[in-house]
Every structure is written in C-alpha cells, then in structure tokens.
Design an enzyme around this catalytic site. Structure first.
Site, PDB file in Angstrom:
ATOM      1  N   ARG A  29     -20.101   2.586  -8.759  1.00  0.00           N
ATOM      2  CA  ARG A  29     -19.829   1.528  -9.857  1.00  0.00           C
ATOM      3  C   ARG A  29     -18.564   1.547 -10.120  1.00  0.00           C
ATOM      4  O   ARG A  29     -18.033   2.047 -11.309  1.00  0.00           O
ATOM      5  CB  ARG A  29     -20.926   2.192 -11.128  1.00  0.00           C
ATOM      6  CG  ARG A  29     -22.484   2.280 -10.657  1.00  0.00           C
ATOM      7  CD  ARG A  29     -23.238   3.049 -11.633  1.00  0.00           C
ATOM      8  NE  ARG A  29     -24.591   3.117 -11.426  1.00  0.00           N
ATOM      9  CZ  ARG A  29     -25.402   3.571 -12.234  1.00  0.00           C
ATOM     10  NH1 ARG A  29     -25.318   4.332 -13.499  1.00  0.00           N
ATOM     11  NH2 ARG A  29     -26.836   3.879 -11.896  1.00  0.00           N
ATOM     12  N   ASP A  53     -15.353   0.454 -11.865  1.00  0.00           N
ATOM     13  CA  ASP A  53     -14.836  -0.182 -13.149  1.00  0.00           C
ATOM     14  C   ASP A  53     -14.306  -1.479 -13.148  1.00  0.00           C
ATOM     15  O   ASP A  53     -13.917  -1.992 -12.214  1.00  0.00           O
ATOM     16  CB  ASP A  53     -13.903   0.511 -14.076  1.00  0.00           C
ATOM     17  CG  ASP A  53     -14.676   2.077 -14.491  1.00  0.00           C
ATOM     18  OD1 ASP A  53     -15.892   2.043 -14.493  1.00  0.00           O
ATOM     19  OD2 ASP A  53     -13.747   3.158 -14.551  1.00  0.00           O
ATOM     20  N   ARG A  80      -8.600   8.173 -10.809  1.00  0.00           N
ATOM     21  CA  ARG A  80      -7.352   7.575 -11.520  1.00  0.00           C
ATOM     22  C   ARG A  80      -6.726   8.716 -12.201  1.00  0.00           C
ATOM     23  O   ARG A  80      -5.530   8.879 -12.447  1.00  0.00           O
ATOM     24  CB  ARG A  80      -8.027   6.488 -12.514  1.00  0.00           C
ATOM     25  CG  ARG A  80      -8.584   5.178 -11.607  1.00  0.00           C
ATOM     26  CD  ARG A  80      -9.285   4.423 -12.518  1.00  0.00           C
ATOM     27  NE  ARG A  80      -8.575   4.071 -13.973  1.00  0.00           N
ATOM     28  CZ  ARG A  80      -9.200   3.363 -14.620  1.00  0.00           C
ATOM     29  NH1 ARG A  80     -10.594   2.941 -14.612  1.00  0.00           N
ATOM     30  NH2 ARG A  80      -8.531   2.998 -15.743  1.00  0.00           N
TER      31      ARG A  80
END
Length: 260
Positions: free
Chosen positions: A53, A55, A205
C-alpha cells in the site's frame, strides 16, 4: 459458467497523480483506478489486491496486483485492454494467470524499494516530484560505513512510523546499497536500494532519512546500532519525502510469476 481465474499484473505508476495505492473516500488512488477499469472491461466488480500500500506520492514500476474473475479474456491481453482505459500515469506492464491461491501481498517473500536523491541548487522541472532534492552532496563513505549496521534481522521499531498498529517489528534487511548515477540534464543522482523480507510503515523512508543525516555529517555511522537498540522512533532521522520512493520489485516463490 466460466471457471474462476486469478489474474496477476505487474503495474507501474507515477505516484504524483494519486493519493496512494489504497482506495480512499476522496481522490484518485491506484487501487481504485485499476479496479474501476477492470470492472468496465469485464463487467464484474473485483477485489483488487496489491503487494504493498504505497503512500501518496510514492511511485512504482514493480507493483504486483491480482484479482479473481470469470472473464474469458486471455490473461496476457488484460495488459493491453486495460492500458487503453487507464490514465497515462498508470500502466500495466504485463498480465498473466496465477494459481488460485496466489495473493499479491501474502504470497510475497521480499520486496525492493529504491529511493532517488538528486543534487541541485534549484528545482529540476522533470525530476523535482520524482526525487528528493538536496543542495549539497552526501558523504557516501560515511553512508556506506553505516549501512552494515542495518543489514540482517533486527527490531526496526526506531524506523517505523509511530502511528503504526503492528505488533511485530522484526524484519530482515537482505540488501542495502547506494549507487551514483546521472539524471538527464546532468543532475547528479544517488540511489538507495533496500531489499527486505518485509517493510514496516515508512520503514524505507525512515532508513533513508537517517542515512542522509549521516551523509550530511549530522550523525556518525556508529549511532545506527544505538538507534536500533533503543527501539524509539524519536532517535532515528526524519522521514524522507514520499516522492523519492519507488516500489521496484516484489519477490515470490517459483511458479507464481512467469520468467521474462
């Protein structure tokens, strides 16, 4: 009645145009756009499953999805038929029939994310929404000295978004490297590539954000083991922007994905 089939697809997209992969109440999403196009093509409302999923703003050239259908369209033709209906920023690279038990997310055994960083004093028209811009170069020797501390199996609580609701924070990073290249326009490019058996929310990230701080001299490589051991998100670096991240490849057991 036609038999039920499981169609899998390799998908790429520019995340700039979507509010992430997962369907939301407002705004375009990758999952919603794909499912709507499949419904228009087959006349069926399908449950479209993605391997991850991503972002809002995150890109992909290696996203894998699957759905069940009774359509008699040849598996390899779904890519061509859907691309005629999809926006230019979303494309099906190939499609095939997978075993009925194949699940794009739960059948995956590893994923690779790439993260792009370019150096420029001014934003680049073609790259500023596809890579993180830094004003000065990273010390890649320092970055490479920090990387070995992140390899292997660890509790990555410190690199997981604080609003995650998972209970198991242990993941195994199988590969992590950084390479230099050049973007068209002569912009220096640095690419982080991270392969793991699974990723926590914003883990990739947060790892990149921490390594960038090492590369900018704001941290030393020896801090990384301490950050891991502390299991405290507040001790790791800032989260790298979404627009530099790419879902590059999803790995499955043999037999699920046809060889090129």
């Amino acid at each position: 009645m036609s038999k039920m089939r499981n169609i899998a697809m390799l998908v790429e997209y520019c995340g700039t145009d979507f509010l992430g992969f997962q369907v939301q109440a407002k705004g375009p999403t990758v999952q919603g756009t794909l499912a709507e196009s499949v419904a228009q093509l087959t006349g069926e409302k399908v449950q479209l499953i993605g391997s991850g999923r991503t972002d809002s703003g995150v890109h992909a050239w290696g996203q894998v999805v699957n759905f069940h259908t009774r359509s008699t369209i040849p598996p390899e033709r779904f890519a061509y038929a859907l691309n005629g209906r999809l926006p230019r920023s979303l494309r099906v690279r190939k499609s095939w029939e997978a075993p009925l038990g194949f699940h794009a997310r739960f059948s995956a055994i590893a994923k690779t994310y790439d993260y792009w960083i370019y150096y420029s004093s001014q934003p680049a028209a073609l790259w500023d929404d596809r890579a993180w811009r830094l004003h000065r170069a990273l010390d890649l020797a320092a970055v490479r000295a920090a990387i070995p501390h992140l390899l292997g199996e660890h509790d990555f609580t410190s690199f997981c978004a604080s609003n995650s609701n998972v209970r198991d924070f242990v993941r195994r990073v199988e590969k992590l490297d950084v390479k230099e290249a050049t973007l068209p326009g002569d912009y220096p490019l640095v690419v982080f590539s991270i392969t793991a058996n699974g990723f926590l929310y914003k883990m990739a990230r947060n790892i990149v954000g921490t390594l960038v701080e090492v590369g900018l001299g704001r941290r030393v490589p020896e801090e990384v083991p301490q950050i891991l051991e502390a299991r405290d998100r507040n001790l790791a670096g800032k989260t790298a922007p979404a627009h530099g991240l790419y879902l590059a490849k999803v790995y499955y057991p043999e037999g699920y994905v046809p060889e090129d």
